[in-house]
Scaffold this motif. Structure first.
Motif, PDB file in Angstrom:
ATOM      1  N   VAL A   1       0.835  -1.201   0.000  1.00 17.78           N
ATOM      2  CA  VAL A   1       0.000   0.000   0.000  1.00 17.78           C
ATOM      3  C   VAL A   1       0.874   1.257   0.000  1.00 17.78           C
ATOM      4  CG1 VAL A   1      -1.913  -1.147   1.189  1.00 17.78           C
ATOM      5  CG2 VAL A   1      -0.199   0.081   2.520  1.00 17.78           C
ATOM      6  N   VAL A   2       0.297   2.338  -0.463  1.00 15.89           N
ATOM      7  CA  VAL A   2       0.951   3.643  -0.399  1.00 15.89           C
ATOM      8  C   VAL A   2       0.546   4.256   0.938  1.00 15.89           C
ATOM      9  CG1 VAL A   2       1.107   5.931  -1.455  1.00 15.89           C
ATOM     10  CG2 VAL A   2       0.860   3.902  -2.905  1.00 15.89           C
ATOM     11  N   CYS A   3       1.542   4.629   1.740  1.00 12.07           N
ATOM     12  CA  CYS A   3       1.230   5.167   3.069  1.00 12.07           C
ATOM     13  C   CYS A   3       2.340   6.107   3.524  1.00 12.07           C
ATOM     14  CB  CYS A   3       1.050   4.034   4.078  1.00 12.07           C
ATOM     15  SG  CYS A   3       2.538   3.058   4.346  1.00 12.07           S
ATOM     16  N   GLY A   4       2.073   6.777   4.620  1.00  6.13           N
ATOM     17  CA  GLY A   4       3.047   7.693   5.195  1.00  6.13           C
ATOM     18  C   GLY A   4       4.194   6.948   5.868  1.00  6.13           C
ATOM     19  N   GLU A   5       5.274   7.650   6.084  1.00  2.61           N
ATOM     20  CA  GLU A   5       6.481   7.066   6.691  1.00  2.61           C
ATOM     21  C   GLU A   5       6.239   6.543   8.100  1.00  2.61           C
ATOM     22  OE1 GLU A   5       9.478   6.477   5.188  1.00  2.61           O
ATOM     23  OE2 GLU A   5       8.363   7.071   3.396  1.00  2.61           O
ATOM     24  N   GLU A   6       5.250   7.110   8.806  1.00  2.00           N
ATOM     25  CA  GLU A   6       4.992   6.692  10.183  1.00  2.00           C
ATOM     26  C   GLU A   6       4.500   5.247  10.279  1.00  2.00           C
ATOM     27  OE1 GLU A   6       1.150   8.307   8.609  1.00  2.00           O
ATOM     28  OE2 GLU A   6       3.240   8.919   8.468  1.00  2.00           O
TER      29      GLU A   6
ATOM     30  N   GLU B   1       2.173  -4.481  19.224  1.00  5.23           N
ATOM     31  CA  GLU B   1       1.933  -3.078  18.881  1.00  5.23           C
ATOM     32  C   GLU B   1       0.646  -2.918  18.074  1.00  5.23           C
ATOM     33  OE1 GLU B   1       4.016   0.668  16.523  1.00  5.23           O
ATOM     34  OE2 GLU B   1       5.165  -1.159  16.843  1.00  5.23           O
ATOM     35  N   LEU B   2      -0.069  -1.850  18.336  1.00  5.44           N
ATOM     36  CA  LEU B   2      -1.305  -1.521  17.651  1.00  5.44           C
ATOM     37  C   LEU B   2      -1.128  -0.211  16.908  1.00  5.44           C
ATOM     38  CD1 LEU B   2      -4.486  -1.973  17.343  1.00  5.44           C
ATOM     39  CD2 LEU B   2      -4.643  -0.358  19.240  1.00  5.44           C
ATOM     40  N   ARG B   3      -1.524  -0.190  15.656  1.00  7.86           N
ATOM     41  CA  ARG B   3      -1.544   1.052  14.881  1.00  7.86           C
ATOM     42  C   ARG B   3      -2.905   1.171  14.219  1.00  7.86           C
ATOM     43  NH1 ARG B   3       4.328   0.743  11.810  1.00  7.86           N
ATOM     44  NH2 ARG B   3       5.511   0.267  13.701  1.00  7.86           N
ATOM     45  N   SER B   4      -3.518   2.319  14.343  1.00 10.25           N
ATOM     46  CA  SER B   4      -4.799   2.571  13.685  1.00 10.25           C
ATOM     47  C   SER B   4      -4.533   3.161  12.308  1.00 10.25           C
ATOM     48  CB  SER B   4      -5.633   3.551  14.508  1.00 10.25           C
ATOM     49  OG  SER B   4      -5.993   2.960  15.732  1.00 10.25           O
ATOM     50  N   VAL B   5      -5.209   2.615  11.327  1.00 13.00           N
ATOM     51  CA  VAL B   5      -4.979   3.009   9.940  1.00 13.00           C
ATOM     52  C   VAL B   5      -6.315   3.197   9.247  1.00 13.00           C
ATOM     53  CG1 VAL B   5      -3.999   2.262   7.727  1.00 13.00           C
ATOM     54  CG2 VAL B   5      -2.836   1.671   9.863  1.00 13.00           C
ATOM     55  N   LYS B   6      -6.438   4.261   8.502  1.00 10.43           N
ATOM     56  CA  LYS B   6      -7.624   4.464   7.672  1.00 10.43           C
ATOM     57  C   LYS B   6      -7.214   4.161   6.234  1.00 10.43           C
ATOM     58  CE  LYS B   6     -11.042   7.775   6.115  1.00 10.43           C
ATOM     59  NZ  LYS B   6     -11.549   9.146   6.198  1.00 10.43           N
ATOM     60  N   ILE B   7      -7.904   3.218   5.631  1.00  5.80           N
ATOM     61  CA  ILE B   7      -7.611   2.854   4.241  1.00  5.80           C
ATOM     62  C   ILE B   7      -8.606   3.570   3.342  1.00  5.80           C
ATOM     63  CG2 ILE B   7      -7.545   0.993   2.545  1.00  5.80           C
ATOM     64  CD1 ILE B   7      -6.636  -0.868   4.748  1.00  5.80           C
ATOM     65  N   GLU B   8      -8.081   4.248   2.329  1.00  6.53           N
ATOM     66  CA  GLU B   8      -8.909   4.899   1.326  1.00  6.53           C
ATOM     67  C   GLU B   8      -8.688   4.168   0.011  1.00  6.53           C
ATOM     68  OE1 GLU B   8      -7.890   9.032   1.211  1.00  6.53           O
ATOM     69  OE2 GLU B   8      -8.709   9.406   3.201  1.00  6.53           O
ATOM     70  N   TRP B   9      -9.766   3.713  -0.597  1.00 11.15           N
ATOM     71  CA  TRP B   9      -9.672   2.960  -1.845  1.00 11.15           C
ATOM     72  C   TRP B   9      -9.715   3.952  -3.002  1.00 11.15           C
ATOM     73  CZ3 TRP B   9      -8.317  -1.555  -0.191  1.00 11.15           C
ATOM     74  CH2 TRP B   9      -8.831  -2.041   0.997  1.00 11.15           C
ATOM     75  N   ARG B  10      -8.626   4.025  -3.735  1.00  9.22           N
ATOM     76  CA  ARG B  10      -8.544   4.934  -4.888  1.00  9.22           C
ATOM     77  C   ARG B  10      -8.232   4.130  -6.123  1.00  9.22           C
ATOM     78  NH1 ARG B  10      -4.869   9.723  -2.264  1.00  9.22           N
ATOM     79  NH2 ARG B  10      -6.319  10.268  -0.609  1.00  9.22           N
ATOM     80  N   ILE B  11      -8.877   4.508  -7.203  1.00  7.39           N
ATOM     81  CA  ILE B  11      -8.645   3.830  -8.480  1.00  7.39           C
ATOM     82  C   ILE B  11      -7.637   4.655  -9.266  1.00  7.39           C
ATOM     83  CG2 ILE B  11      -9.710   3.102 -10.649  1.00  7.39           C
ATOM     84  CD1 ILE B  11     -12.354   2.838  -9.099  1.00  7.39           C
ATOM     85  N   LYS B  12      -6.543   3.983  -9.664  1.00  7.08           N
ATOM     86  CA  LYS B  12      -5.554   4.645 -10.507  1.00  7.08           C
ATOM     87  C   LYS B  12      -5.970   4.516 -11.969  1.00  7.08           C
ATOM     88  CE  LYS B  12      -1.398   4.334  -7.745  1.00  7.08           C
ATOM     89  NZ  LYS B  12       0.003   3.897  -7.742  1.00  7.08           N
ATOM     90  N   ILE B  13      -5.916   5.643 -12.660  1.00  8.15           N
ATOM     91  CA  ILE B  13      -6.291   5.638 -14.094  1.00  8.15           C
ATOM     92  C   ILE B  13      -5.062   5.911 -14.923  1.00  8.15           C
ATOM     93  CG2 ILE B  13      -7.724   6.709 -15.851  1.00  8.15           C
ATOM     94  CD1 ILE B  13      -9.774   7.274 -13.690  1.00  8.15           C
TER      95      ILE B  13
END
Length: 129
Positions: free
Chosen positions: A103-108, A117-129
């Protein structure tokens, strides 16, 4: 004693793709579904097709590409789920591959996960064109 006095109100699903790199090392072979079901009866194992571990081989380890493809398949499965919030529990190597190769995500999110360890992540589904 069982971990729950009554069945949990949310589904607990076992998914074959959410597991550590496998092959060669017996410690990376998953236990049979029969055994896991006896120890964790509140988990739904219906997504697991084989009682024994079909991915484990003594001849070689999975490649990073194979692991990444397996994780990608899981993420595509997850995308089609109806739940808005989910928890995914896996091994640090699996999570490292998810956030550094799938996935594409931030460095953190890219550093190694510590045990528990627990990390909360919000996944956004984007379509690449």
């Amino acid at each position: 004693p069982p971990p729950f006095s009554s069945p949990p109100s949310v589904p607990f699903l076992a998914h074959e793709s959410v597991r550590e790199e496998t092959g060669v090392h017996v410690c990376d072979k998953r236990r049979s579904v029969t055994l896991a079901r006896s120890e964790f009866p509140y988990v739904d194992y219906s997504l697991i097709e084989s009682d024994e571990d079909p991915m484990f081989t003594e001849e070689g380890r999975e490649t990073k590409r194979q692991i990444g493809e397996r994780i990608y398949d899981f993420i595509m499965w997850l995308k089609d789920r109806e739940e808005g919030n989910v928890a995914v529990a896996s091994h640090s190597g699996w999570l490292m591959t998810l956030f550094n190769g799938v996935v594409v995500c931030g460095e953190e999110l890219k550093p190694w996960f510590m045990t528990g360890e627990l990390r909360s992540v919000k996944i956004e589904w984007r379509i690449k064109i």
